[in-house]
Design an enzyme around this catalytic site. Structure first.
Site, PDB file in Angstrom:
ATOM      1  CE  LYS A 132      -4.081  -1.402   2.516  1.00  0.00           C
ATOM      2  NZ  LYS A 132      -4.774  -1.244   3.767  1.00  0.00           N
ATOM      3  CG  HIS A 135      -1.453   6.626   5.507  1.00  0.00           C
ATOM      4  ND1 HIS A 135      -1.131   7.152   6.725  1.00  0.00           N
ATOM      5  CD2 HIS A 135      -1.893   5.366   5.737  1.00  0.00           C
ATOM      6  CE1 HIS A 135      -1.379   6.265   7.652  1.00  0.00           C
ATOM      7  NE2 HIS A 135      -1.832   5.158   7.082  1.00  0.00           N
ATOM      8  CG  HIS A 138       2.468   4.813   7.267  1.00  0.00           C
ATOM      9  ND1 HIS A 138       1.602   4.384   6.299  1.00  0.00           N
ATOM     10  CD2 HIS A 138       2.228   4.038   8.348  1.00  0.00           C
ATOM     11  CE1 HIS A 138       0.890   3.371   6.771  1.00  0.00           C
ATOM     12  NE2 HIS A 138       1.251   3.143   8.018  1.00  0.00           N
TER      13      HIS A 138
HETATM   14  N1  ARG Z   1       1.677  -1.017  10.310  1.00  0.00           N
HETATM   15  C1  ARG Z   1       0.786  -0.404  11.250  1.00  0.00           C
HETATM   16  C2  ARG Z   1      -0.148   0.583  10.561  1.00  0.00           C
HETATM   17  O1  ARG Z   1       0.175   1.088   9.523  1.00  0.00           O
HETATM   18  C3  ARG Z   1       1.497   0.329  12.323  1.00  0.00           C
HETATM   19  C4  ARG Z   1       2.354  -0.513  13.208  1.00  0.00           C
HETATM   20  C5  ARG Z   1       2.631   0.161  14.488  1.00  0.00           C
HETATM   21  N2  ARG Z   1       3.518  -0.579  15.341  1.00  0.00           N
HETATM   22  C6  ARG Z   1       3.185  -1.591  16.097  1.00  0.00           C
HETATM   23  N3  ARG Z   1       4.129  -2.194  16.790  1.00  0.00           N
HETATM   24  N4  ARG Z   1       1.941  -1.994  16.210  1.00  0.00           N
HETATM   25  O2  ARG Z   1      -1.208   0.869  11.082  1.00  0.00           O
END
Ligand code: ARG
Length: 575
Positions: A132, A135, A138
């Protein structure tokens, strides 16, 4: 724990002790009653204490009598400014202290302090989902996370910069099915994320008409989890290609990770984690076979750790990842730089870790949360399907705008040089816009303000640095001379007092995990030095004042550069 104070903190402690001696001797107050802090305004000195109020209240004597004695005793100390009539000001009840310029200069020249030595911090940030586009959320995590990594390192901590890719989960079932049906290998190779997004969106459209696709996807994910070779192969491509695109962006943003982890890698340890939760008796099995952890605190809703169909979950993977990190890195603390939206989730996660006894309670776990990015009219810059803001395009636009200014301001530069400056200014502007605003609130994205060479912006700070460098170039080789505070005037001294606050801004930023405290400091320093060289002649001053001022300018340029670099913003020598 190590002593976590910087230059100012150390001097503050020294002063606090000296005050305590006087206070004890004259008024028998306990050492611990002596509070010393830093006043907000530069003109109010480096330190202030309200101890006179306490003494006066305790013994019923006028505060002026107390402040008079304190001032008389403490003006003898070499690190406090001598001519104390306008130096140690007694505001009503408060005594304010100014460090002597000589001692400030000595501290500034002393080199690196490492107040965070002995700490080991894991910073997990960015964490995009593969297949993906990243965004803006991120992007925020990436920028804030890298700044925190740099800040902790600047304070002497050991830091593990960690990316945690969202590379596992039911959505990959969908993607695999979609790829089988509509995917193009060629497109996947050329524009991987676009292609994956295209088929993912198509999957959702089609599934509305053919709901059986959802079951297909579930089955595909199950097969993937059970190690189906062919599916794994395709998934690996998704991952590899996505990472390639992400890395281009990271490179441009000056972001560097020590390790890449992925949610996928904890598959094998999930069983064990679940068993441990069962053994601790904190798991409840629902009628449909799904498993949840229930918390005493009602505000924290139950956390699902196993689905009814046996598929693994985000939360369970996080538990396994956390355990593995503790074992592998032995951190003293762990930061998760993730958007506000996951606040409840991290409450659940950390509470569960505590209940299950997974972590030594001394290891501090922090969710470093942040708000949304609002567009020009306060609208959310969202990523609804089909309406995606491409981060690359966003950076390109910033660089374009910067390019236009550079063309106007620096027609003399060559094309290559202009491109370099425009990239640093454009990307820097985007980053600074984020880092200069309190991370806890939603931030705004206003092109005009962000790109402006005036006001609290990245370009303004970079430009200030360039002006200082230009003064230094004109000056030629700097003389090395003894620092003589007696010839300095108030303007010079104010700048000195500001310079010594740099490290303190890093410390405060680290304590609150808030890079904007560094940004704000740099902005104040830039304002001060800009009016400084307008009001105090530098190049035209007579020696030895000229040389001393050049030293101050040089020191200020250095602090600006270090500070911007800590925020992940490049400086340029000309613009
Ligand atoms: N990949 C997840 C997202 O985009 C965020 C991960 C955050 N870190 C974690 N250890 N849960 O929503």
């Amino acid at each position: 724990m190590t002593s976590e104070v910087g230059i100012l903190g150390m001097l503050m402690k020294k002063l606090q002790q000296e005050i305590a001696v006087v206070v004890k001797e004259h008024w028998q107050l306990d050492t611990r009653e002596v509070d010393v802090s830093c006043p907000r305004e530069l003109g109010h000195g480096d330190f202030t204490t309200n101890i006179a109020l306490k003494v006066a209240a305790r013994w019923g004597i006028p505060t002026s009598q107390v402040t008079g004695i304190l001032v008389g005793e403490l003006a003898q100390r070499p690190f406090i400014r001598k001519n104390f009539t306008n130096v140690i000001i007694a505001e009503p009840g408060f005594v304010n202290f100014f460090l002597s310029p000589q001692s400030i200069w000595r501290e500034l020249s002393r080199g690196k302090y490492n107040p965070y030595r002995g700490r080991k911090v894991i910073v997990e940030y960015s964490a995009p989902n593969i297949a993906k586009p990243m965004h803006v959320g991120h992007l925020r995590s990436t920028i804030i996370g890298q700044a925190l990594v740099n800040i902790y390192r600047a304070l002497g901590a050991r830091v593990v910069a960690l990316n945690y890719l969202g590379d596992w989960g039911t959505q990959f079932g969908k993607l695999l099915v979609a790829y089988q049906k509509w995917g193009s290998k060629v497109q996947l190779k050329h524009t991987p994320i676009d292609e994956m997004l295209r088929i993912y969106v198509k999957f959702h459209k089609e599934a509305k008409i053919h709901p059986e696709l959802e079951d297909e996807a579930k089955a595909a994910f199950k097969n993937l989890e059970q190690g189906n070779k062919k599916l794994l192969q395709t998934w690996k491509l998704f991952r590899e290609y996505s990472l390639r695109e992400f890395n281009d962006l990271y490179k441009r943003l000056g972001v560097k990770f020590d390790y890449y982890e992925g949610e996928s890698q904890y598959q094998k340890s999930l069983r064990k984690v679940l068993n441990e939760l069962v053994a601790k008796k904190i798991i409840t099995i629902n009628e449909d076979g799904s498993q949840v952890v229930i918390f005493d605190d009602e505000k924290i809703t139950p956390m699902l750790v196993q689905k009814s169909d046996g598929a693994s979950l985000y939360a369970t993977r996080d538990l396994a990842a956390l355990k593995a990190r503790l074992k592998k890195y032995h951190p003293t603390e762990m930061l998760y730089v993730v958007a506000n939206q996951q606040a409840l989730y991290f409450d659940q996660l950390f509470t569960c870790v505590k209940l299950a006894g997974f972590s030594n309670p001394k290891v501090k776990l922090t969710h470093v949360k942040f708000g949304l990015v609002l567009g020009e009219e306060g609208k959310k810059m969202s990523t609804r399907e089909g309406e995606i803001i491409k981060l690359e395009e966003l950076l390109n636009k910033a660089v374009d705008l910067a390019w236009r200014t550079v063309e106007k301001k620096n027609p003399e530069l060559g094309r290559r040089e202009k491109a370099k400056v425009a990239e640093a200014v454009g990307v820097g502007a985007v980053k600074y816009n984020d880092l200069s605003q309190n991370r806890l609130t939603d931030i705004t994205f206003n092109w005009r303000r962000m790109m402006s060479f005036e006001g609290n912006s990245g370009p303004y700070l970079q430009y200030t640095y360039v002006r200082l460098k230009s003064i230094l170039r004109k000056a030629g080789k700097l003389k090395s001379l003894r620092f003589n505070a007696d010839i300095l005037i108030e303007l010079d001294v104010n700048l000195l007092h500001k310079l010594i606050q740099y490290q303190d801004s890093l410390l405060r930023a680290a304590k609150e995990n808030s890079p904007h405290l560094v940004a704000n400091y740099l902005y104040e320093l830039a304002n001060l030095v800009n009016s400084y060289y307008h009001e105090a002649p530098v190049l035209k001053a007579v020696e030895p004042l000229r040389s001393l001022r050049l030293l101050l300018v040089q020191r200020t340029a250095l602090v600006l550069k270090s500070g911007l670099e800590v925020l992940g913003i490049k400086v340029v020598e000309r613009m």
